[in-house]
Design a protein around this motif. Structure first.
Motif, mmCIF file in Angstrom:
data_model
loop_
_atom_site.group_PDB
_atom_site.id
_atom_site.type_symbol
_atom_site.label_atom_id
_atom_site.label_comp_id
_atom_site.label_asym_id
_atom_site.label_seq_id
_atom_site.Cartn_x
_atom_site.Cartn_y
_atom_site.Cartn_z
ATOM 1 N N ILE A 94 -4.756 3.951 1.996
ATOM 2 C CA ILE A 94 -4.279 2.773 1.278
ATOM 3 C C ILE A 94 -5.409 2.003 0.600
ATOM 4 O O ILE A 94 -5.158 1.086 -0.185
ATOM 5 C CB ILE A 94 -3.502 1.834 2.235
ATOM 6 N N GLN A 95 -6.655 2.361 0.873
ATOM 7 C CA GLN A 95 -7.779 1.639 0.276
ATOM 8 C C GLN A 95 -7.713 1.714 -1.252
ATOM 9 O O GLN A 95 -7.508 2.785 -1.833
ATOM 10 C CB GLN A 95 -9.111 2.217 0.770
ATOM 11 N N ASN A 96 -7.862 0.556 -1.888
ATOM 12 C CA ASN A 96 -7.829 0.414 -3.352
ATOM 13 C C ASN A 96 -6.460 0.750 -3.950
ATOM 14 O O ASN A 96 -6.343 0.950 -5.162
ATOM 15 C CB ASN A 96 -8.905 1.283 -4.022
ATOM 16 N N ARG A 97 -5.444 0.803 -3.116
ATOM 17 C CA ARG A 97 -4.093 1.050 -3.600
ATOM 18 C C ARG A 97 -3.174 -0.051 -3.086
ATOM 19 O O ARG A 97 -3.553 -0.859 -2.236
ATOM 20 C CB ARG A 97 -3.598 2.432 -3.147
ATOM 21 N N THR A 98 -1.964 -0.088 -3.605
ATOM 22 C CA THR A 98 -1.009 -1.115 -3.200
ATOM 23 C C THR A 98 0.111 -0.488 -2.385
ATOM 24 O O THR A 98 0.336 0.726 -2.422
ATOM 25 C CB THR A 98 -0.393 -1.813 -4.425
ATOM 26 N N SER A 101 2.578 1.148 -4.779
ATOM 27 C CA SER A 101 2.170 2.425 -5.360
ATOM 28 C C SER A 101 2.297 3.564 -4.352
ATOM 29 O O SER A 101 2.525 4.715 -4.723
ATOM 30 C CB SER A 101 0.732 2.339 -5.873
ATOM 31 N N ASP A 145 -1.815 -12.732 -5.953
ATOM 32 C CA ASP A 145 -1.049 -11.510 -6.178
ATOM 33 C C ASP A 145 0.069 -11.386 -5.150
ATOM 34 O O ASP A 145 -0.050 -11.865 -4.011
ATOM 35 C CB ASP A 145 -1.957 -10.277 -6.071
ATOM 36 N N LEU A 188 -0.859 -6.156 -4.101
ATOM 37 C CA LEU A 188 -2.269 -6.461 -3.878
ATOM 38 C C LEU A 188 -3.047 -5.182 -3.555
ATOM 39 O O LEU A 188 -2.709 -4.473 -2.600
ATOM 40 C CB LEU A 188 -2.403 -7.445 -2.712
ATOM 41 N N PRO A 189 -4.084 -4.853 -4.329
ATOM 42 C CA PRO A 189 -4.930 -3.704 -3.974
ATOM 43 C C PRO A 189 -5.637 -3.974 -2.640
ATOM 44 O O PRO A 189 -6.284 -5.002 -2.468
ATOM 45 C CB PRO A 189 -5.928 -3.616 -5.132
ATOM 46 N N ILE A 190 -5.492 -3.062 -1.716
ATOM 47 C CA ILE A 190 -6.021 -3.248 -0.366
ATOM 48 C C ILE A 190 -7.476 -2.784 -0.314
ATOM 49 O O ILE A 190 -7.830 -1.740 -0.861
ATOM 50 C CB ILE A 190 -5.169 -2.470 0.660
ATOM 51 N N ARG A 191 -8.292 -3.571 0.378
ATOM 52 C CA ARG A 191 -9.710 -3.245 0.507
ATOM 53 C C ARG A 191 -10.028 -2.823 1.945
ATOM 54 O O ARG A 191 -9.319 -3.191 2.881
ATOM 55 C CB ARG A 191 -10.575 -4.461 0.160
#
Length: 591
Positions: free
Chosen positions: A322-326, A329, A352, A357-360
């Motif tokens: 899930i990193q850098n993805r929502t 998506s 957002d 929200l893009p997850i970090r």
């Protein structure tokens, strides 16, 4: 002494030593002793597993399931939240929360009562800027005292009642324990509220730092449904409920767009999303108080009232899927029936949408779904669940019905229409049908180690009595107190029982002491009920150590206690219990 009497006595001594030592699980110790006793002929082969069919075992298991059902409905939380106010002076706060704890323990398992009230007490301590150790031990002791009031309040009462049924042919009734138990509980609560807490050192909890590190504040979205409000309500009208639940209202989303600022004066509409910030339990509590639903609830059958939903916290490691993805998506909700309820990012707020929200790496995610779905989703996402950080979604709309079912079951048992076992069994079926407990939770609610312990010790206790071991010890106690008033014999029996209970499981203590009590009554020609009730009271009062009762163990870390802290308040409390219980027993159950 006959050889079989010597053998069973030595075996029980070994069991007691191993239980006190604590090196091995107590259920395995008891079961191993049972098998050994059967192998050498002390327990008949046909009776080896008779304990598992004993009514005391069934009642304890059913009480644990019923306690889970009441908790899942929010009935207990509803009562406690209305009565507990952190702004009260400490003695008054302790008196009220102790009384609530004792009252709850009279109708549900006392471990469950403490588990429900302890977070409220810790939160009250934080808001009052004091150590939780000043009130947690009084609360724990109060829940133990409250269990003595009714038949189902604590396992020793159940065991004593069923032992009386086996020995005399009639069990104790539901409220037979109330006159003495309530008297002792009132005196005990008065003591811990006015004097007891002053005897405790004030320390910072050893868990505080760890808890602070793990308890993040999440930004989450809660949905306004058509059934939420019947009148025009603005966002600012929910501020009192937000304060009560300890969450912040930080925004409003309408038609997919975030309103400017806090949108305080916006009138809520069906389909709006309130953006809130808080800890998981606070968010869940606010959701219930305000009648809101969670984002994506339309894809969970039953929405927020769906059965078995759990909120869990997970950490996103570097390299997770899930990193850098929502969440959108990844189609998390449609693929796994799991909702991304909230995100915690080092205290930051963001505008957002949570699912956009893009997850970090390093984010902490709040995921909602059924336990089995959550397990699969966390593995697929590559995130790491935080141990012990799960929050059950409470089905508050069923609180009244769950309370009604419980009291109907108790009423039928008290009236003699149904046996307690059948009445509690019917209540469990009702809770399963309502969805307050599911099939998995029925079994998870039962403390199987206690069940195995009790079922294993019942045949051993019967062998101890059958071989004359109980009668021998009874004669020793009678000889020791010969020439003294009868109440001295009762007091000695209670002191011995209470001392054992400080180091042993209270079920084991009761099973060992009950036949001794009956034998003393037989040897002296006195009322056996007086001595049996004395054992029930004494076995329940384990206040000297953190190992005597599970509640004492539970508060050890959160209260910042040391092993030696317990006797400071526990010793005078146990002496007070003896001083109050003995005359009360002689009045209510004359010799």
């Amino acid at each position: 002494m006959p050889s079989d009497q010597i053998q069973i006595s030595l075996l029980l001594v070994v069991v007691i030593v191993l239980l006190v030592w604590g090196r091995f699980r107590y259920d395995l110790v008891a079961f191993g002793a049972l098998i050994f006793a059967a192998a050498i002929g002390l327990v008949p082969t046909d009776d080896v597993f008779s304990g598992f069919g004993h009514s005391a075992v069934a009642i304890i298991a059913l009480v644990l399931i019923v306690s889970r059902g009441l908790s899942s409905s929010g009935a207990v939380e509803l009562v406690a939240a209305k009565l507990i106010n952190p702004e009260r002076p400490l003695p008054l706060h302790i008196a009220i929360i102790a009384a609530v704890g004792a009252g709850l323990s009279a109708i549900i398992n006392n471990v469950a009562a403490l588990a429900l009230l302890m977070p409220l007490d810790i939160e009250a301590a934080k808001k009052s800027n004091r150590s939780p150790g000043q009130s947690l031990m009084p609360l724990s002791f109060a829940t133990i005292l409250g269990g003595m009031i009714t038949l189902i309040g604590t396992p020793p009462n159940i065991v004593i009642s069923e032992y009386r049924n086996d020995a005399i042919g009639q069990p104790f009734a539901m409220l037979d324990f109330a006159p003495v138990g309530l008297t002792v509980a009132i005196v005990g609560i008065t003591f811990v509220s006015l004097v007891g807490w002053r005897l405790l050192p004030s320390r910072t909890s050893v868990m505080d730092d760890a808890q602070d590190m793990r308890q993040g504040r999440y930004v989450a979205e809660l949905r306004v449904s058509e059934q939420t409000f019947t009148d025009d309500i603005q966002v600012q009208d929910l501020y009192p409920k937000a304060d009560e639940a300890d969450v912040h209202l930080v925004g409003l989303i309408r038609n997919g767009k975030r309103k400017p600022g806090l949108a305080m004066r916006e009138t809520l509409r069906s389909g709006d999303f309130l953006v809130v910030e808080g800890e998981p339990k606070s968010i869940e509590a606010f959701m219930g108080l305000a009648g809101l639903d969670f984002a994506g609830s339309e894809q969970h059958e039953g929405g927020v009232t769906a059965r078995g939903l759990t909120i869990t916290e997970t950490i996103v490691p570097d390299g997770a899927r899930i990193q850098n993805r929502t969440a959108r998506s990844l189609q998390l909700l449609s693929r796994h029936s799991v909702t991304l309820l909230g995100v915690s990012r080092e205290g930051q707020r963001f505008r957002d949408r949570v699912r956009l929200l893009p997850i970090r790496a390093g984010d902490v995610l709040l995921l909602l779904g059924r336990p089995e779905r959550l397990a699969a989703a966390t593995d697929w996402l590559g995130v790491l669940p935080i141990e012990g950080r799960q929050t059950e979604v409470i089905q508050r709309q069923k609180a009244g019905l769950s309370i009604g079912i419980f009291f109907a079951a108790v009423g039928l048992a008290v009236a003699g229409v149904l046996s307690l076992t059948v009445a509690l069994g019917a209540a469990v079926i009702g809770y399963v049908v309502l969805g307050l407990v599911n099939g998995r939770e029925v079994y998870n609610s039962i403390e199987w180690k206690v069940i195995v312990l009790l079922a294993s010790l019942i045949p051993l206790a019967e062998a101890f009595e059958r071989t004359g071991g109980a009668e021998f010890l009874a004669h020793q106690i009678a000889s020791l107190t010969q020439g003294y008033p009868a109440w001295v014999t009762l007091a000695v029996l209670m002191v011995v029982t209470m001392t054992m209970s400080d180091f042993l499981n209270n079920v084991a203590t009761t099973l060992i002491a009950a036949p001794i009590a009956l034998s003393i009554a037989g040897a002296t020609g006195q009322n056996p009920d007086t001595y049996l009730m004395g054992v029930a009271v004494a076995a329940s009062c384990a206040f000297l150590t953190p190992i005597g009762h599970k509640n004492n163990t539970i508060i050890l870390g959160p209260g910042g206690y040391h092993f030696g802290d317990y006797w400071r308040i526990g010793l005078p409390l146990e002496l007070l219990v003896i001083a109050v219980a003995v005359p009360a027993l002689l009045v209510v159950w004359p010799l």
